[in-house]
Design a protein around this motif. Structure first.
Motif, mmCIF file in Angstrom:
data_model
loop_
_atom_site.group_PDB
_atom_site.id
_atom_site.type_symbol
_atom_site.label_atom_id
_atom_site.label_comp_id
_atom_site.label_asym_id
_atom_site.label_seq_id
_atom_site.Cartn_x
_atom_site.Cartn_y
_atom_site.Cartn_z
ATOM 1 N N ASP A 245 40.438 -16.631 -24.062
ATOM 2 C CA ASP A 245 39.659 -15.756 -24.226
ATOM 3 C C ASP A 245 39.846 -14.652 -25.848
ATOM 4 O OD1 ASP A 245 37.413 -13.703 -24.251
ATOM 5 O OD2 ASP A 245 36.760 -14.122 -22.299
ATOM 6 N N MET A 246 39.896 -14.657 -26.303
ATOM 7 C CA MET A 246 39.926 -13.842 -27.081
ATOM 8 C C MET A 246 39.388 -12.743 -26.957
ATOM 9 S SD MET A 246 42.689 -15.154 -29.045
ATOM 10 C CE MET A 246 42.607 -13.353 -29.274
ATOM 11 N N ILE A 247 38.699 -11.908 -26.145
ATOM 12 C CA ILE A 247 38.134 -10.781 -25.748
ATOM 13 C C ILE A 247 38.523 -10.289 -25.229
ATOM 14 C CG2 ILE A 247 35.530 -9.302 -25.248
ATOM 15 C CD1 ILE A 247 35.411 -10.862 -27.835
ATOM 16 N N SER A 248 38.983 -10.537 -24.313
ATOM 17 C CA SER A 248 39.539 -9.817 -23.336
ATOM 18 C C SER A 248 41.597 -10.620 -23.483
ATOM 19 C CB SER A 248 39.561 -10.434 -21.578
ATOM 20 O OG SER A 248 39.721 -11.708 -21.502
ATOM 21 N N ASN A 249 41.634 -11.297 -24.266
ATOM 22 C CA ASN A 249 43.664 -11.354 -24.504
ATOM 23 C C ASN A 249 43.784 -11.870 -23.652
ATOM 24 O OD1 ASN A 249 43.620 -10.594 -27.027
ATOM 25 N ND2 ASN A 249 43.638 -8.451 -26.472
ATOM 26 N N ARG A 250 42.793 -13.034 -22.892
ATOM 27 C CA ARG A 250 43.557 -13.781 -21.475
ATOM 28 C C ARG A 250 43.317 -14.925 -21.639
ATOM 29 N NH1 ARG A 250 40.173 -13.027 -17.389
ATOM 30 N NH2 ARG A 250 41.097 -13.290 -15.695
ATOM 31 N N VAL A 251 43.879 -15.481 -20.931
ATOM 32 C CA VAL A 251 44.301 -16.813 -20.137
ATOM 33 C C VAL A 251 43.857 -17.398 -19.244
ATOM 34 C CG1 VAL A 251 45.245 -19.272 -20.666
ATOM 35 C CG2 VAL A 251 45.773 -17.610 -22.158
ATOM 36 N N THR A 252 43.006 -18.476 -19.213
ATOM 37 C CA THR A 252 43.141 -18.676 -17.651
ATOM 38 C C THR A 252 42.976 -20.237 -17.314
ATOM 39 O OG1 THR A 252 39.719 -18.702 -17.858
ATOM 40 C CG2 THR A 252 41.336 -16.903 -17.218
ATOM 41 N N ILE A 253 43.326 -20.728 -16.048
ATOM 42 C CA ILE A 253 43.384 -22.526 -15.867
ATOM 43 C C ILE A 253 42.268 -22.591 -14.516
ATOM 44 C CG2 ILE A 253 44.641 -24.226 -14.649
ATOM 45 C CD1 ILE A 253 46.954 -23.417 -16.642
ATOM 46 N N ARG A 254 41.482 -23.072 -14.312
ATOM 47 C CA ARG A 254 40.542 -23.378 -13.047
ATOM 48 C C ARG A 254 40.330 -21.937 -12.575
ATOM 49 N NH1 ARG A 254 43.428 -27.978 -13.134
ATOM 50 N NH2 ARG A 254 45.258 -26.822 -12.256
ATOM 51 N N ASP A 255 39.522 -20.635 -13.377
ATOM 52 C CA ASP A 255 39.259 -19.209 -12.833
ATOM 53 C C ASP A 255 40.391 -18.561 -12.898
ATOM 54 O OD1 ASP A 255 36.891 -19.701 -14.381
ATOM 55 O OD2 ASP A 255 36.259 -20.958 -12.620
ATOM 56 N N GLU A 256 41.976 -18.943 -12.418
ATOM 57 C CA GLU A 256 43.050 -18.290 -12.128
ATOM 58 C C GLU A 256 43.611 -17.591 -13.721
ATOM 59 O OE1 GLU A 256 44.980 -19.536 -8.942
ATOM 60 O OE2 GLU A 256 43.595 -19.862 -7.975
ATOM 61 N N GLU A 257 44.000 -16.646 -13.739
ATOM 62 C CA GLU A 257 44.662 -16.036 -15.199
ATOM 63 C C GLU A 257 45.567 -16.054 -15.034
ATOM 64 O OE1 GLU A 257 45.549 -12.164 -17.506
ATOM 65 O OE2 GLU A 257 44.177 -11.093 -15.302
ATOM 66 N N VAL A 258 46.352 -16.258 -16.244
ATOM 67 C CA VAL A 258 48.143 -17.039 -16.483
ATOM 68 C C VAL A 258 48.610 -15.730 -16.874
ATOM 69 C CG1 VAL A 258 49.734 -18.468 -17.415
ATOM 70 C CG2 VAL A 258 47.449 -19.061 -16.463
ATOM 71 N N PRO A 259 49.796 -15.037 -16.473
ATOM 72 C CA PRO A 259 50.298 -14.344 -16.901
ATOM 73 C C PRO A 259 50.922 -14.137 -18.102
ATOM 74 C CG PRO A 259 51.137 -14.708 -15.103
ATOM 75 C CD PRO A 259 50.390 -15.809 -15.442
ATOM 76 N N PHE A 260 50.426 -14.661 -19.320
ATOM 77 C CA PHE A 260 51.437 -14.866 -21.304
ATOM 78 C C PHE A 260 51.980 -13.241 -21.760
ATOM 79 C CE2 PHE A 260 49.052 -18.772 -21.067
ATOM 80 C CZ PHE A 260 50.023 -19.535 -20.892
ATOM 81 N N THR A 261 53.025 -13.675 -21.915
ATOM 82 C CA THR A 261 53.159 -12.919 -22.784
ATOM 83 C C THR A 261 52.525 -11.987 -23.759
ATOM 84 O OG1 THR A 261 55.160 -13.188 -23.797
ATOM 85 C CG2 THR A 261 55.897 -12.382 -21.718
ATOM 86 N N LYS A 262 52.777 -11.547 -24.873
ATOM 87 C CA LYS A 262 52.131 -11.033 -25.752
ATOM 88 C C LYS A 262 52.580 -11.968 -26.729
ATOM 89 C CE LYS A 262 51.150 -7.591 -29.359
ATOM 90 N NZ LYS A 262 51.593 -7.947 -30.254
ATOM 91 N N LYS A 263 53.600 -12.625 -26.983
ATOM 92 C CA LYS A 263 53.920 -13.082 -28.100
ATOM 93 C C LYS A 263 53.862 -14.978 -27.548
ATOM 94 C CE LYS A 263 56.162 -10.865 -30.824
ATOM 95 N NZ LYS A 263 55.613 -10.532 -32.267
ATOM 96 N N GLU A 264 53.905 -15.277 -26.539
ATOM 97 C CA GLU A 264 53.467 -16.900 -25.838
ATOM 98 C C GLU A 264 51.979 -16.646 -26.058
ATOM 99 O OE1 GLU A 264 56.555 -16.803 -22.018
ATOM 100 O OE2 GLU A 264 54.403 -15.984 -22.202
ATOM 101 N N PHE A 265 50.549 -15.858 -25.788
ATOM 102 C CA PHE A 265 50.136 -15.827 -26.141
ATOM 103 C C PHE A 265 49.680 -15.750 -27.548
ATOM 104 C CE2 PHE A 265 45.705 -13.833 -27.307
ATOM 105 C CZ PHE A 265 44.726 -14.856 -26.400
ATOM 106 N N GLU A 266 50.170 -14.986 -28.449
ATOM 107 C CA GLU A 266 49.939 -15.508 -29.484
ATOM 108 C C GLU A 266 50.281 -16.197 -30.708
ATOM 109 O OE1 GLU A 266 52.226 -11.953 -32.159
ATOM 110 O OE2 GLU A 266 50.640 -10.291 -30.879
ATOM 111 N N ILE A 267 51.146 -17.507 -29.953
ATOM 112 C CA ILE A 267 51.767 -18.802 -30.169
ATOM 113 C C ILE A 267 50.743 -19.261 -29.884
ATOM 114 C CG2 ILE A 267 53.999 -20.097 -29.541
ATOM 115 C CD1 ILE A 267 55.809 -18.570 -29.345
ATOM 116 N N LEU A 268 50.242 -19.484 -28.573
ATOM 117 C CA LEU A 268 49.051 -20.622 -28.232
ATOM 118 C C LEU A 268 47.824 -19.997 -28.834
ATOM 119 C CD1 LEU A 268 47.895 -22.830 -25.737
ATOM 120 C CD2 LEU A 268 47.442 -20.428 -24.040
#
Length: 230
Positions: A139-162
């Motif tokens: 989700d680029m609006i909230s800068n979050r990644v979720t799996i089965r509605d649970e947030e996965v705590p990525f670092t900024k770099k991990e998120f950008e790579i994904l």
């Protein structure tokens, strides 16, 4: 005004030098002499970038960066430190750092790296608002990644790579392309840095780890077409 930068260092002389030169370049500059003070300033106002000393009395720069990322603040961070061992650099990047400058430094180098990080941050603009595959949601609006509605705590770099892998799917991204997009031409960043981040990404993705594939001699890619929600 080009943006607001927070300089964090327990050495007043270094803060003064950086503040003077950054303001001459048109930046607004906040200064903090401890991690605790810096966290308060980040909470009170928005900043375009943080220049953060690693070895400070009390809360270290690494600890402060970890808190910043856990709070979900994606502000770019440039670590400033006398430590230049590869493991220290990798730790800084794994905590969501965007660049790593060793002391003693030249003011010109700092200004160049500040400009590069700010430019790179503006360049990484995803072509989607939400990317969905099964129960995995980017989700680029909230800068979050979720799996089965649970947030996965990525670092900024991990998120950008994904995000980059998702935007490029199913095409392959070489390590050099990932470095250029996420870290630009930072000479202190090694190819191994990408592999370290990919390993952490896969671990955090759990059941979806196999989405990220490596083609030997080429690079990384997502092994499926993802649904795009415009």
């Amino acid at each position: 005004m080009q943006g607001k930068i927070l300089v964090v260092d327990d050495e007043k002389d270094i803060c003064d030098i950086l503040q003077f030169n950054l303001e001459n370049e048109g930046f607004e500059v906040d200064v903090a002499y401890s991690g605790e003070e810096a966290l308060q300033k980040l909470a009170d106002s928005s900043h375009s970038l943080v220049i953060l000393d690693v070895m400070m009395e009390g809360m270290s720069g690494f600890k402060m960066a970890e808190k910043v990322r856990k709070e979900g603040n994606p502000v770019p961070i440039i670590f400033l430190t006398a430590k230049n061992a590869e493991n220290d650099m990798l730790k800084g990047f794994s905590l969501g750092g965007d660049d790593y400058i060793t002391k003693p430094f030249s003011v010109k180098e700092v200004l160049a790296r500040v400009g590069a990080v700010l430019k790179r941050t503006k360049m990484i603009q995803p072509s989607f608002r939400k990317w969905v595959y099964g129960d995995l949601v980017i989700d680029m609006i909230s800068n979050r990644v979720t799996i089965r509605d649970e947030e996965v705590p990525f670092t900024k770099k991990e998120f950008e790579i994904l995000v980059l892998l998702a935007q490029s799917a199913p095409h392959i991204l070489t390590r050099a392309e990932i470095l250029n997009k996420v870290w630009s031409d930072n000479e202190f960043v090694l190819d191994r840095t990408v592999d370290v981040h990919i390993t952490r990404l896969r671990k955090k993705l759990g059941d979806y780890a196999s989405l990220i594939q490596n083609r030997s001699g080429f690079g990384y890619y997502l092994n499926t077409d993802l649904k795009v929600e415009k």
